[in-house]
Design an enzyme around this catalytic site. Structure first.
Site, PDB file in Angstrom:
ATOM      1  N   ASP A 299       2.578   1.678   3.248  1.00  0.00           N
ATOM      2  CA  ASP A 299       2.822   0.778   3.845  1.00  0.00           C
ATOM      3  C   ASP A 299       4.363   1.542   3.503  1.00  0.00           C
ATOM      4  O   ASP A 299       5.673   1.070   4.429  1.00  0.00           O
ATOM      5  CB  ASP A 299       2.794  -0.596   2.906  1.00  0.00           C
ATOM      6  CG  ASP A 299       1.593  -1.089   2.836  1.00  0.00           C
ATOM      7  OD1 ASP A 299       1.285  -0.718   4.245  1.00  0.00           O
ATOM      8  OD2 ASP A 299       1.984  -2.111   2.922  1.00  0.00           O
TER       9      ASP A 299
ATOM     10  N   ASP B 158      -1.537 -13.257   1.383  1.00  0.00           N
ATOM     11  CA  ASP B 158      -2.383 -11.995   2.029  1.00  0.00           C
ATOM     12  C   ASP B 158      -2.705 -12.451   3.374  1.00  0.00           C
ATOM     13  O   ASP B 158      -3.895 -12.766   3.291  1.00  0.00           O
ATOM     14  CB  ASP B 158      -3.034 -11.550   1.556  1.00  0.00           C
ATOM     15  CG  ASP B 158      -4.020 -10.144   1.930  1.00  0.00           C
ATOM     16  OD1 ASP B 158      -3.318  -9.838   3.104  1.00  0.00           O
ATOM     17  OD2 ASP B 158      -5.027  -9.531   1.953  1.00  0.00           O
TER      18      ASP B 158
ATOM     19  N   GLU C  25      -9.632 -13.926  -2.781  1.00  0.00           N
ATOM     20  CA  GLU C  25      -9.070 -14.063  -1.420  1.00  0.00           C
ATOM     21  C   GLU C  25      -9.722 -15.510  -0.713  1.00  0.00           C
ATOM     22  O   GLU C  25     -10.698 -15.192  -0.562  1.00  0.00           O
ATOM     23  CB  GLU C  25      -9.028 -13.091  -0.721  1.00  0.00           C
ATOM     24  CG  GLU C  25      -8.223 -13.214   0.844  1.00  0.00           C
ATOM     25  CD  GLU C  25      -7.671 -12.245   1.279  1.00  0.00           C
ATOM     26  OE1 GLU C  25      -6.918 -11.171   1.525  1.00  0.00           O
ATOM     27  OE2 GLU C  25      -8.124 -12.504   2.775  1.00  0.00           O
TER      28      GLU C  25
ATOM     29  N   GLU D 194     -11.102  -6.163  -5.478  1.00  0.00           N
ATOM     30  CA  GLU D 194     -10.965  -7.443  -4.373  1.00  0.00           C
ATOM     31  C   GLU D 194     -11.939  -7.154  -3.214  1.00  0.00           C
ATOM     32  O   GLU D 194     -12.609  -6.725  -2.320  1.00  0.00           O
ATOM     33  CB  GLU D 194      -9.867  -7.249  -3.074  1.00  0.00           C
ATOM     34  CG  GLU D 194      -9.235  -8.317  -1.705  1.00  0.00           C
ATOM     35  CD  GLU D 194      -8.191  -7.870  -1.490  1.00  0.00           C
ATOM     36  OE1 GLU D 194      -7.711  -7.561  -1.970  1.00  0.00           O
ATOM     37  OE2 GLU D 194      -7.859  -8.880  -0.201  1.00  0.00           O
TER      38      GLU D 194
ATOM     39  N   LYS E  56     -14.729  -8.482  -0.256  1.00  0.00           N
ATOM     40  CA  LYS E  56     -14.504  -9.137   1.508  1.00  0.00           C
ATOM     41  C   LYS E  56     -16.005  -8.988   1.548  1.00  0.00           C
ATOM     42  O   LYS E  56     -16.244  -7.819   1.328  1.00  0.00           O
ATOM     43  CB  LYS E  56     -13.965  -8.353   2.111  1.00  0.00           C
ATOM     44  CG  LYS E  56     -13.603  -8.961   3.493  1.00  0.00           C
ATOM     45  CD  LYS E  56     -12.757  -8.270   4.205  1.00  0.00           C
ATOM     46  CE  LYS E  56     -11.933  -9.076   5.231  1.00  0.00           C
ATOM     47  NZ  LYS E  56     -10.864  -8.533   6.189  1.00  0.00           N
TER      48      LYS E  56
ATOM     49  N   ASP F  95      -6.910 -14.351   8.375  1.00  0.00           N
ATOM     50  CA  ASP F  95      -4.917 -14.264   7.481  1.00  0.00           C
ATOM     51  C   ASP F  95      -4.351 -15.307   8.063  1.00  0.00           C
ATOM     52  O   ASP F  95      -3.239 -14.962   8.420  1.00  0.00           O
ATOM     53  CB  ASP F  95      -4.805 -12.863   8.225  1.00  0.00           C
ATOM     54  CG  ASP F  95      -5.807 -12.073   7.230  1.00  0.00           C
ATOM     55  OD1 ASP F  95      -5.628 -12.399   5.914  1.00  0.00           O
ATOM     56  OD2 ASP F  95      -5.341 -10.377   7.643  1.00  0.00           O
TER      57      ASP F  95
ATOM     58  N   ASP G  52      -4.860 -13.098  -3.842  1.00  0.00           N
ATOM     59  CA  ASP G  52      -4.343 -13.487  -2.603  1.00  0.00           C
ATOM     60  C   ASP G  52      -5.118 -14.789  -1.483  1.00  0.00           C
ATOM     61  O   ASP G  52      -5.733 -15.255  -1.376  1.00  0.00           O
ATOM     62  CB  ASP G  52      -5.662 -12.474  -1.270  1.00  0.00           C
ATOM     63  CG  ASP G  52      -4.834 -11.426  -1.936  1.00  0.00           C
ATOM     64  OD1 ASP G  52      -4.199 -10.545  -2.283  1.00  0.00           O
ATOM     65  OD2 ASP G  52      -5.394 -10.407  -1.102  1.00  0.00           O
TER      66      ASP G  52
ATOM     67  N   HIS H 241       1.282  -1.301   0.469  1.00  0.00           N
ATOM     68  CA  HIS H 241      -0.069   0.154   0.081  1.00  0.00           C
ATOM     69  C   HIS H 241       0.866   1.104   0.101  1.00  0.00           C
ATOM     70  O   HIS H 241       2.552   1.278   0.654  1.00  0.00           O
ATOM     71  CB  HIS H 241      -1.193   0.067   1.277  1.00  0.00           C
ATOM     72  CG  HIS H 241      -1.294  -1.073   1.679  1.00  0.00           C
ATOM     73  ND1 HIS H 241      -0.962  -2.309   2.192  1.00  0.00           N
ATOM     74  CD2 HIS H 241      -3.473  -1.080   1.179  1.00  0.00           C
ATOM     75  CE1 HIS H 241      -2.903  -3.114   2.226  1.00  0.00           C
ATOM     76  NE2 HIS H 241      -3.409  -2.538   1.515  1.00  0.00           N
TER      77      HIS H 241
ATOM     78  N   ASP I 120     -11.865 -12.276  11.071  1.00  0.00           N
ATOM     79  CA  ASP I 120     -10.918 -12.402   9.819  1.00  0.00           C
ATOM     80  C   ASP I 120      -9.793 -12.845  10.186  1.00  0.00           C
ATOM     81  O   ASP I 120      -8.464 -12.414  10.972  1.00  0.00           O
ATOM     82  CB  ASP I 120     -10.195 -10.363   9.765  1.00  0.00           C
ATOM     83  CG  ASP I 120      -9.875 -10.718   8.121  1.00  0.00           C
ATOM     84  OD1 ASP I 120      -9.528 -11.980   7.647  1.00  0.00           O
ATOM     85  OD2 ASP I 120      -9.915  -9.656   7.971  1.00  0.00           O
TER      86      ASP I 120
ATOM     87  N   HIS J  84     -11.293 -14.493   2.444  1.00  0.00           N
ATOM     88  CA  HIS J  84     -12.862 -13.423   2.242  1.00  0.00           C
ATOM     89  C   HIS J  84     -13.789 -14.532   1.485  1.00  0.00           C
ATOM     90  O   HIS J  84     -15.422 -13.801   2.141  1.00  0.00           O
ATOM     91  CB  HIS J  84     -12.754 -12.457   1.169  1.00  0.00           C
ATOM     92  CG  HIS J  84     -11.712 -11.525   1.843  1.00  0.00           C
ATOM     93  ND1 HIS J  84     -10.992 -10.756   1.289  1.00  0.00           N
ATOM     94  CD2 HIS J  84     -11.109 -11.277   2.689  1.00  0.00           C
ATOM     95  CE1 HIS J  84     -10.085  -9.618   1.854  1.00  0.00           C
ATOM     96  NE2 HIS J  84      -9.787  -9.918   2.439  1.00  0.00           N
TER      97      HIS J  84
ATOM     98  N   MET K  21       2.868  -5.565  -7.763  1.00  0.00           N
ATOM     99  CA  MET K  21       1.635  -4.956  -7.436  1.00  0.00           C
ATOM    100  C   MET K  21       1.579  -3.600  -6.116  1.00  0.00           C
ATOM    101  O   MET K  21       2.667  -4.209  -5.837  1.00  0.00           O
ATOM    102  CB  MET K  21       0.611  -6.351  -6.629  1.00  0.00           C
ATOM    103  CG  MET K  21      -0.314  -6.086  -6.044  1.00  0.00           C
ATOM    104  SD  MET K  21      -0.778  -5.069  -4.611  1.00  0.00           S
ATOM    105  CE  MET K  21      -1.244  -6.749  -4.126  1.00  0.00           C
TER     106      MET K  21
HETATM  107  C1  GCO Z   1      -8.098  -7.849   4.815  1.00  0.00           C
HETATM  108  C2  GCO Z   1      -7.172  -7.519   2.649  1.00  0.00           C
HETATM  109  C3  GCO Z   1      -6.061  -6.140   2.802  1.00  0.00           C
HETATM  110  C4  GCO Z   1      -5.823  -6.334   1.181  1.00  0.00           C
HETATM  111  C5  GCO Z   1      -5.479  -5.532   0.709  1.00  0.00           C
HETATM  112  C6  GCO Z   1      -4.742  -4.842  -1.068  1.00  0.00           C
HETATM  113  O1  GCO Z   1      -8.932  -8.242   4.652  1.00  0.00           O
HETATM  114  O2  GCO Z   1      -7.280  -6.436   5.251  1.00  0.00           O
HETATM  115  O3  GCO Z   1      -7.207  -8.973   2.443  1.00  0.00           O
HETATM  116  O4  GCO Z   1      -5.330  -7.136   2.941  1.00  0.00           O
HETATM  117  O5  GCO Z   1      -6.093  -7.496   0.390  1.00  0.00           O
HETATM  118  O6  GCO Z   1      -5.232  -4.588   1.854  1.00  0.00           O
HETATM  119  O7  GCO Z   1      -5.885  -4.075  -0.875  1.00  0.00           O
HETATM  120 MN    MN Z   2      -6.276  -9.277   0.382  1.00  0.00          MN
HETATM  121 MN    MN Z   3      -8.517 -10.069   3.452  1.00  0.00          MN
END
Ligand code: GCO
Ligand code: MN
Ligand code: MN
Length: 365
Positions: free
Chosen positions: A59, A289, A219, A183, A185, A259, A247, A56, A257, A222, A90
């Site tokens: 970041d 991700d 993703e 993307e 979610k 991850d 992702d 980002h 969430d 998601h 990306m």
């Molecule tokens: C999340 C998302 C993020 C995006 C990222 C790219 O659940 O927070 O997956 O990680 O992928 O912000 O835009």
């Molecule tokens: Mn993501």
């Molecule tokens: Mn995510």
């Protein structure tokens, strides 16, 4: 030590700065790891064998940095990438952290917030182009609601469309050549996020001014959060020519969430996903991700990153084994023959499980 599960550049494994740099904060507790400067993240990724790093805007460049400061940071980062042989496939934009986005960015009711979101995204595109990124991900984390009293959802979709159209125009004007990957979610951080699933975005894309420039970034977590089958979402995107990015992570349905490390929660769905990507010849980035458990230090972060890639490569090998397994292939072929009442899927799935569990020797294939 290198073995056949050692990652190589042609595998196109990438991680976000925000993934290995995740400091283990959660809604109940503070950071457990020190900040990881972006150049150190690049070194860490090279050490574990990754190919690419994604980011980002913020970041890398803190909000409010002077132009001079920005250029210094970017130069240093490019230097680190070159030194370590890491590419930036990306780039994306943070439209969720700043409190100004608390009720959305492109879909906000406030025209000034919408304008700021566009401006911020265009600067993030400048940054991505400078770093050589060809894909720009848009994740609308704050584009949603807690109460639908705030606006009509169709109005939000119109605003989102205007936003994406403007960004496509900007990429064309500047000759950046970006491919945008949207993307989806279903929730978190909003109660409900608009465009909750990959399928929703696949319906939205043909309504844009430049649909050919826009695809999706499904993703795993998601789709699982929504109780859906991520393979089916990825396959629909692929079949539509819209799988621009993916992702990879993991998630137990019905939880926060998470991850998690790729493949760590549901190895069977990870297997079908890897098998699909490999069977169809998807040649885009395999982006993880995800982030390390909150219990870990940076050695644990390395274990996490290595684990994502290693699991992918092991599953890829299993997929090849599955494709070459005579008994499995005979069952698949038979299931298409007319006149049989039972389809044999119990046996087929059990053989798949045994292959995954490692009790089906390579000589069985
Ligand atoms: C999340 C998302 C993020 C995006 C990222 C790219 O659940 O927070 O997956 O990680 O992928 O912000 O835009
Ligand atoms: Mn993501
Ligand atoms: Mn995510």
């Amino acid at each position: 030590m290198s073995d056949r599960y050692t990652p190589r550049p042609e595998h196109k494994f990438s991680f976000g700065l925000w993934t290995v740099g995740n400091r283990g904060r959660d809604p109940f507790g503070d950071a457990v790891r020190d900040p990881l400067p972006p150049v150190d993240a690049v070194a860490l990724l090279a050490e574990v064998g990754a190919w690419g790093v994604n980011l980002h805007d913020n970041d890398l460049v803190p909000i409010g940095a002077s132009l001079f400061e920005r250029d210094r940071i970017v130069k240093e980062f490019i230097g680190a990438c070159l030194r370590h042989g890491i590419v930036v496939p990306m780039a994306t934009v943070n439209l969720f952290y700043d409190p100004v986005f608390r009720d959305g960015a492109f879909t906000s009711n406030d025209a000034r917030v919408r304008a700021y979101a566009l401006e911020k995204t265009m600067r993030a595109m400048d940054l991505g182009a400078e770093l050589g990124a060809g894909i720009f991900v848009l994740w609308g984390g704050r584009e949603g609601t807690e109460t639908d009293a705030c606006r009509r959802p169709d109005e939000a979709i119109k605003r989102l469309r205007e936003g994406v159209n403007a960004l496509c125009r900007y990429s064309i004007d500047r000759k950046y050549g970006f491919r945008f990957a949207l993307e989806a979610k279903p929730n978190e951080p909003r109660g409900d996020i608009y465009m909750a699933t990959t399928g929703a975005y696949l319906g939205f894309i043909p309504t844009l001014d430049h649909p050919e420039m826009v695809g999706v970034n499904p993703e795993v977590a998601h789709e699982h959060m929504a109780g859906l089958n991520v393979l089916h979402a990825v396959a629909q995107a692929w079949e539509a020519g819209k799988l621009f990015h993916v992702d990879l992570n993991d998630q137990v349905p019905g939880r926060y969430d998470q991850d998690f490390r790729f493949g760590s929660a549901n190895v069977k769905s990870a297997f079908w996903l890897v098998k699909f990507l490999e069977d169809v010849g998807y040649d885009g980035p395999r982006h993880f991700d995800a982030h390390a458990y909150r219990t870990e230090d940076y050695d644990g972060v390395r274990d996490f990153a290595r684990g994502c890639m290693r699991t992918y490569l092991i599953l890829r090998e299993r997929a090849r084994q599955w494709n070459a397994d005579a008994e499995i292939q005979a069952l698949v072929a038979e299931s298409g023959q007319r006149g049989r009442q039972g389809l044999g899927y119990e046996r087929l799935d059990q053989l798949t499980m045994e292959l995954l569990l490692g009790v089906r020797g390579e000589d069985a294939s």
